[in-house]
Design an enzyme around this catalytic site. Structure first.
Site, PDB file in Angstrom:
ATOM      1  N   SER A  60      16.877  31.633   5.151  1.00  0.00           N
ATOM      2  CA  SER A  60      16.846  30.260   5.665  1.00  0.00           C
ATOM      3  C   SER A  60      17.341  29.259   4.633  1.00  0.00           C
ATOM      4  O   SER A  60      17.359  28.060   4.892  1.00  0.00           O
ATOM      5  CB  SER A  60      15.419  29.908   6.099  1.00  0.00           C
ATOM      6  OG  SER A  60      14.516  30.147   5.044  1.00  0.00           O
ATOM      7  N   ASN A  97       3.497  30.956   3.398  1.00  0.00           N
ATOM      8  CA  ASN A  97       3.080  30.469   4.719  1.00  0.00           C
ATOM      9  C   ASN A  97       2.419  29.097   4.638  1.00  0.00           C
ATOM     10  O   ASN A  97       2.740  28.197   5.423  1.00  0.00           O
ATOM     11  CB  ASN A  97       2.142  31.474   5.386  1.00  0.00           C
ATOM     12  CG  ASN A  97       2.841  32.793   5.676  1.00  0.00           C
ATOM     13  OD1 ASN A  97       4.060  32.898   5.497  1.00  0.00           O
ATOM     14  ND2 ASN A  97       2.090  33.795   6.104  1.00  0.00           N
ATOM     15  N   HIS A 141      17.189  -1.602  42.142  1.00  0.00           N
ATOM     16  CA  HIS A 141      18.236  -0.763  42.757  1.00  0.00           C
ATOM     17  C   HIS A 141      19.627  -1.186  42.296  1.00  0.00           C
ATOM     18  O   HIS A 141      20.607  -0.961  42.997  1.00  0.00           O
ATOM     19  CB  HIS A 141      18.166  -0.817  44.286  1.00  0.00           C
ATOM     20  CG  HIS A 141      16.785  -0.653  44.836  1.00  0.00           C
ATOM     21  ND1 HIS A 141      16.261   0.563  45.209  1.00  0.00           N
ATOM     22  CD2 HIS A 141      15.783  -1.556  45.015  1.00  0.00           C
ATOM     23  CE1 HIS A 141      15.022   0.399  45.629  1.00  0.00           C
ATOM     24  NE2 HIS A 141      14.700  -0.886  45.513  1.00  0.00           N
ATOM     25  N   SER A 183      41.446   2.214  22.557  1.00  0.00           N
ATOM     26  CA  SER A 183      42.019   3.405  23.185  1.00  0.00           C
ATOM     27  C   SER A 183      43.394   3.631  22.592  1.00  0.00           C
ATOM     28  O   SER A 183      44.121   2.683  22.311  1.00  0.00           O
ATOM     29  CB  SER A 183      42.122   3.181  24.688  1.00  0.00           C
ATOM     30  OG  SER A 183      43.110   4.032  25.237  1.00  0.00           O
ATOM     31  N   LYS A 204      41.936  -1.899  25.961  1.00  0.00           N
ATOM     32  CA  LYS A 204      40.578  -1.376  25.962  1.00  0.00           C
ATOM     33  C   LYS A 204      39.767  -1.737  24.722  1.00  0.00           C
ATOM     34  O   LYS A 204      40.261  -1.730  23.603  1.00  0.00           O
ATOM     35  CB  LYS A 204      40.597   0.156  26.078  1.00  0.00           C
ATOM     36  CG  LYS A 204      41.047   0.690  27.411  1.00  0.00           C
ATOM     37  CD  LYS A 204      40.104   0.354  28.562  1.00  0.00           C
ATOM     38  CE  LYS A 204      38.836   1.166  28.529  1.00  0.00           C
ATOM     39  NZ  LYS A 204      39.048   2.570  28.902  1.00  0.00           N
ATOM     40  N   ASN A 242      36.054  -0.257  23.837  1.00  0.00           N
ATOM     41  CA  ASN A 242      35.038   0.620  24.402  1.00  0.00           C
ATOM     42  C   ASN A 242      33.697   0.527  23.668  1.00  0.00           C
ATOM     43  O   ASN A 242      33.674   0.497  22.438  1.00  0.00           O
ATOM     44  CB  ASN A 242      35.522   2.075  24.359  1.00  0.00           C
ATOM     45  CG  ASN A 242      36.771   2.280  25.200  1.00  0.00           C
ATOM     46  OD1 ASN A 242      36.939   1.620  26.229  1.00  0.00           O
ATOM     47  ND2 ASN A 242      37.635   3.165  24.755  1.00  0.00           N
ATOM     48  N   GLU A 260      27.306   4.257  24.072  1.00  0.00           N
ATOM     49  CA  GLU A 260      27.621   5.482  24.819  1.00  0.00           C
ATOM     50  C   GLU A 260      27.165   6.722  24.054  1.00  0.00           C
ATOM     51  O   GLU A 260      26.611   7.662  24.630  1.00  0.00           O
ATOM     52  CB  GLU A 260      29.128   5.588  25.074  1.00  0.00           C
ATOM     53  CG  GLU A 260      29.637   4.650  26.149  1.00  0.00           C
ATOM     54  CD  GLU A 260      31.151   4.729  26.250  1.00  0.00           C
ATOM     55  OE1 GLU A 260      31.639   5.360  27.186  1.00  0.00           O
ATOM     56  OE2 GLU A 260      31.847   4.166  25.377  1.00  0.00           O
ATOM     57  N   TYR A 276       0.824  33.188  11.131  1.00  0.00           N
ATOM     58  CA  TYR A 276       2.249  32.921  10.914  1.00  0.00           C
ATOM     59  C   TYR A 276       3.119  34.036  11.486  1.00  0.00           C
ATOM     60  O   TYR A 276       2.801  35.218  11.356  1.00  0.00           O
ATOM     61  CB  TYR A 276       2.538  32.770   9.408  1.00  0.00           C
ATOM     62  CG  TYR A 276       4.017  32.603   9.124  1.00  0.00           C
ATOM     63  CD1 TYR A 276       4.608  31.340   9.159  1.00  0.00           C
ATOM     64  CD2 TYR A 276       4.843  33.704   8.878  1.00  0.00           C
ATOM     65  CE1 TYR A 276       5.968  31.180   8.936  1.00  0.00           C
ATOM     66  CE2 TYR A 276       6.206  33.545   8.653  1.00  0.00           C
ATOM     67  CZ  TYR A 276       6.758  32.284   8.688  1.00  0.00           C
ATOM     68  OH  TYR A 276       8.105  32.130   8.475  1.00  0.00           O
TER      69      TYR A 276
HETATM   70  N1  ARG Z   1      11.365  30.680   5.242  1.00  0.00           N
HETATM   71  C1  ARG Z   1      10.090  30.870   5.837  1.00  0.00           C
HETATM   72  C2  ARG Z   1       9.873  29.862   6.965  1.00  0.00           C
HETATM   73  O1  ARG Z   1      10.582  28.914   7.014  1.00  0.00           O
HETATM   74  C3  ARG Z   1       9.013  30.697   4.819  1.00  0.00           C
HETATM   75  C4  ARG Z   1       7.756  31.438   5.097  1.00  0.00           C
HETATM   76  C5  ARG Z   1       7.998  32.879   5.044  1.00  0.00           C
HETATM   77  N2  ARG Z   1       6.808  33.617   5.067  1.00  0.00           N
HETATM   78  C6  ARG Z   1       6.821  34.951   5.287  1.00  0.00           C
HETATM   79  N3  ARG Z   1       5.704  35.545   5.220  1.00  0.00           N
HETATM   80  N4  ARG Z   1       7.943  35.571   5.587  1.00  0.00           N
HETATM   81  O2  ARG Z   1       9.034  29.994   7.833  1.00  0.00           O
END
Ligand code: ARG
Length: 468
Positions: free
Chosen positions: A27, A114, A160, A281, A287, A289, A294, A321
Site C-alpha cells: 500500500s 493494526n 417545478h 470554446s 461561448k 462556459n 459544472e 482487523y
Molecule cells: N497497510 C495496512 C493497512 O492499511 C496496515 C496494517 C496491516 N496490518 C496487517 N496485519 N497486515 O491496513
C-alpha cells in the site's frame, strides 16, 4: 531468511513473497500520504513507552531524533520508498533502524500496525477536517455577505422550475447558506467521533506491556483512548461518516451548481460569473462556459461512489482487523481532496457572483408571480380562499389572452372578475409589495433577509472551530 522477504515478519516464512503478490498487497504507493501522522504517532508512542519504563530516556531520544530526521527526508522528497517494505509504517521503521540501529527495532514494542494505521488515519482525517472546515466557513461567510447585499434584489422564485412567486435574491442565497450550515454541523459531529485513539489496542486484544493510553491520547490531542481494542483496530465507520457528510455536501453543491449553470445561460440571464471562473470554446467564439459549477456538479458522482465503496468494504467483515481495510485509503483520500477543492472553488466563486438585477426583476414580472398575492388580497376583503383562487385563475386566463401581467391591467379590467377589487390592489400586485408582505421569520421580505443574515453570522461564529 531471503533478502526479498519482508524483514519485519519474514521469520516464519520459507520462501520469498511472489513478486506479483508483493505488489498486489503493498500500500506504500498511496499510504505514504500518512507519513506525517505516522511519525507523529510513533513519537507519542515512544514518549509514552519511556514514561512507563519500557524504553530508557536515551532510547526514546534516539528514536525521536531519528524520526524527526526521517520527517525531514520525506518533506525534502529524499526518502526512498520501497514496495517490498509494503507500507508507510514499515518503510519508516526500517529507515529508523538503518539510522539508529537496534533501538529502532524497539519502537514497535506494545503496538501493531493494526492500531498504528487506525490511529494514523484518524490523525490524518482530523487534520483534513480542519482544512475543510476553514473552506466551509469561508463559503458560509461569502454567502451571508452576498445575501445581505442583495436583500432587496427581486427575482422569480420557482416550483417545478415554473415561476411561482417573487423572492429576494438574498433569501435564495440564505437558503443555500442553511444547507451548508447543516453540512458544517455534520462535519464537526463526525470529527468528534474521529477524535478517539485506537493506539494501545495493538493487534486486536491489547498488549502485555504496562502502557498508559491516557498519556498517548493526550500527547496526540485525542479526546480519549478507544474503549474496546477489537473495535478500535477494525471499524472504519468514521470514514463512512465522513463520506456521508461529503455526499450530502456535494449533493447540495450540485444543486447550487445547477442553478448557477441555469442562471448564466442566455435564457435565464440572471447572473454573470467573472471570466476567471469560466472557459471558452475552441470552436464557438461566443461561448463562455460555467465549467467550475459544472465540474462540481460532476464530481458529486465520484463522492457518492466513495461512500458506496466504503460501505461495501465494511459490510460483513468479521472482527477484528482484516486486510480488506487497506482499501479504505484511496476513496478516503480522494474524498478529502475533492471536497476541499470543490469548497475552495465555491468559496472563491460565490462572492464574485454578479446579479443582473434588471433581468431578474423582468423575469419575476412575467409569469403572473403575484397571483397568490391577489388571492390573499381578496381573502382579506372577505372572499373565501377557494373562490379567490377561482377569480384569480380567470384573471390569469384573461392576462394570457391579452398578454398582460396582472399589474398591467386596469382597475376596470380586474373588476370584471370580482367587484371587491379596488384601487389599493395595485400595492399588492407590485413585486416589491409582494416580497415585503412576507414579513415573518423565514420569509422573503428584505427586512427579514437582513435579520436572517445577522442571525446566520452569529450562528457561524458560535459553531466555528468545533464548538458543537
Ligand atoms: N497497510 C495496512 C493497512 O492499511 C496496515 C496494517 C496491516 N496490518 C496487517 N496485519 N497486515 O491496513
Amino acid at each position: 531468511m531471503s533478502q526479498a522477504t519482508n524483514q519485519s515478519w519474514g521469520g516464519r516464512f520459507s520462501e520469498p513473497t511472489d513478486a506479483f503478490v508483493e505488489r498486489f498487497t503493498a500500500s506504500v504507493n498511496f499510504d505514504q500520504r500518512l507519513a506525517r501522522q505516522d511519525i507523529q504517532g510513533s513519537i507519542a508512542h515512544a514518549t509514552m513507552l519511556a514514561r512507563v519504563g519500557v524504553l530508557t530516556d536515551d532510547e526514546r531520544d534516539a528514536i525521536i531524533n531519528g524520526l524527526s530526521e526521517i520527517k525531514g527526508e520525506i518533506e525534502r522528497d529524499e526518502f526512498e520508498w520501497s514496495v517490498p517494505l509494503e507500507d508507510v509504517h514499515m518503510n519508516i521503521e526500517a529507515r529508523l533502524t538503518d539510522k539508529i540501529g537496534i533501538t529502532g527495532k524497539k519502537l514497535h514494542t506494545g503496538r501493531s500496525r493494526n492500531d498504528q494505521v487506525a490511529t494514523d488515519i484518524r490523525l490524518f482525517m482530523r487534520d483534513a477536517i480542519d482544512v475543510i472546515e476553514a473552506e466551509l466557513v469561508r463559503l458560509r461567510e461569502g454567502m451571508i455577505e452576498l445575501a445581505d447585499r442583495e436583500a432587496e434584489t427581486i427575482m422569480p422564485g420557482f416550483t417545478h422550475l415554473q415561476t411561482a412567486q417573487p423572492v429576494t435574491f438574498g433569501h435564495h442565497l440564505l437558503a443555500w447558506q442553511e444547507m451548508v450550515a447543516r453540512d458544517h454541523e455534520r462535519l464537526l459531529d463526525c470529527r468528534k467521533r474521529i477524535n478517539v485513539m485506537p493506539l494501545g489496542a495493538a493487534a486486536l486484544a491489547g498488549t502485555t506491556y504496562p502502557i498508559d493510553r491516557h498519556v498517548t491520547a493526550e500527547l496526540l490531542g485525542f479526546e480519549r483512548p478507544a474503549e474496546n481494542s477489537l473495535d478500535a483496530v477494525s471499524d472504519r465507520d468514521f470514514a463512512i461518516e465522513f463520506t456521508s457528510f461529503a455526499s450530502i455536501l456535494l449533493m447540495h453543491l450540485s444543486r447550487m451548481s445547477e442553478e448557477l449553470v441555469l442562471w448564466t445561460s442566455a435564457q435565464f440571464d440572471f447572473i454573470d460569473l467573472p471570466d476567471r471562473f469560466c472557459t471558452g470554446s475552441s470552436i464557438m467564439p461566443q461561448k463562455k462556459n460555467p465549467d467550475v459549477p459544472e465540474l462540481v456538479r460532476g464530481k458529486t458522482g465520484r463522492i457518492y461512489g466513495h461512500l458506496m465503496s466504503l460501505l461495501t468494504l465494511m459490510k460483513s467483515q468479521p472482527l477484528a482487523y482484516n486486510k480488506d481495510n487497506q482499501e479504505d485509503k484511496e476513496p478516503l483520500f480522494d474524498a478529502v481532496d475533492t471536497v476541499r477543492d470543490c469548497l475552495k472553488a465555491f468559496a472563491d466563486m460565490v462572492p464574485a457572483i454578479e446579479p443582473k438585477k434588471a433581468s431578474m426583476f423582468e423575469a419575476a414580472r412575467k409569469g403572473f408571480s403575484t397571483a397568490t398575492d391577489l388571492a390573499d388580497y381578496l381573502v382579506r376583503k372577505g372572499v373565501a380562499f377557494r373562490d379567490a383562487h377561482e377569480i384569480v385563475g380567470q384573471s390569469v386566463a384573461y392576462g394570457l389572452r391579452t398578454e398582460k401581467d396582472l399589474s398591467e391591467m386596469t382597475l376596470d379590467e380586474l373588476k370584471q372578475f370580482s367587484a371587491t377589487i379596488e384601487q389599493d390592489v395595485f400595492e399588492v400586485l407590485t413585486l416589491e409589495g409582494s416580497v415585503a408582505a412576507r414579513n415573518h421569520i423565514g420569509g422573503t421580505a428584505p427586512d427579514q433577509v437582513r435579520a436572517a443574515a445577522q442571525r446566520a453570522r452569529e450562528a457561524l461564529a458560535t459553531l466555528k472551530g468545533g464548538a458543537l
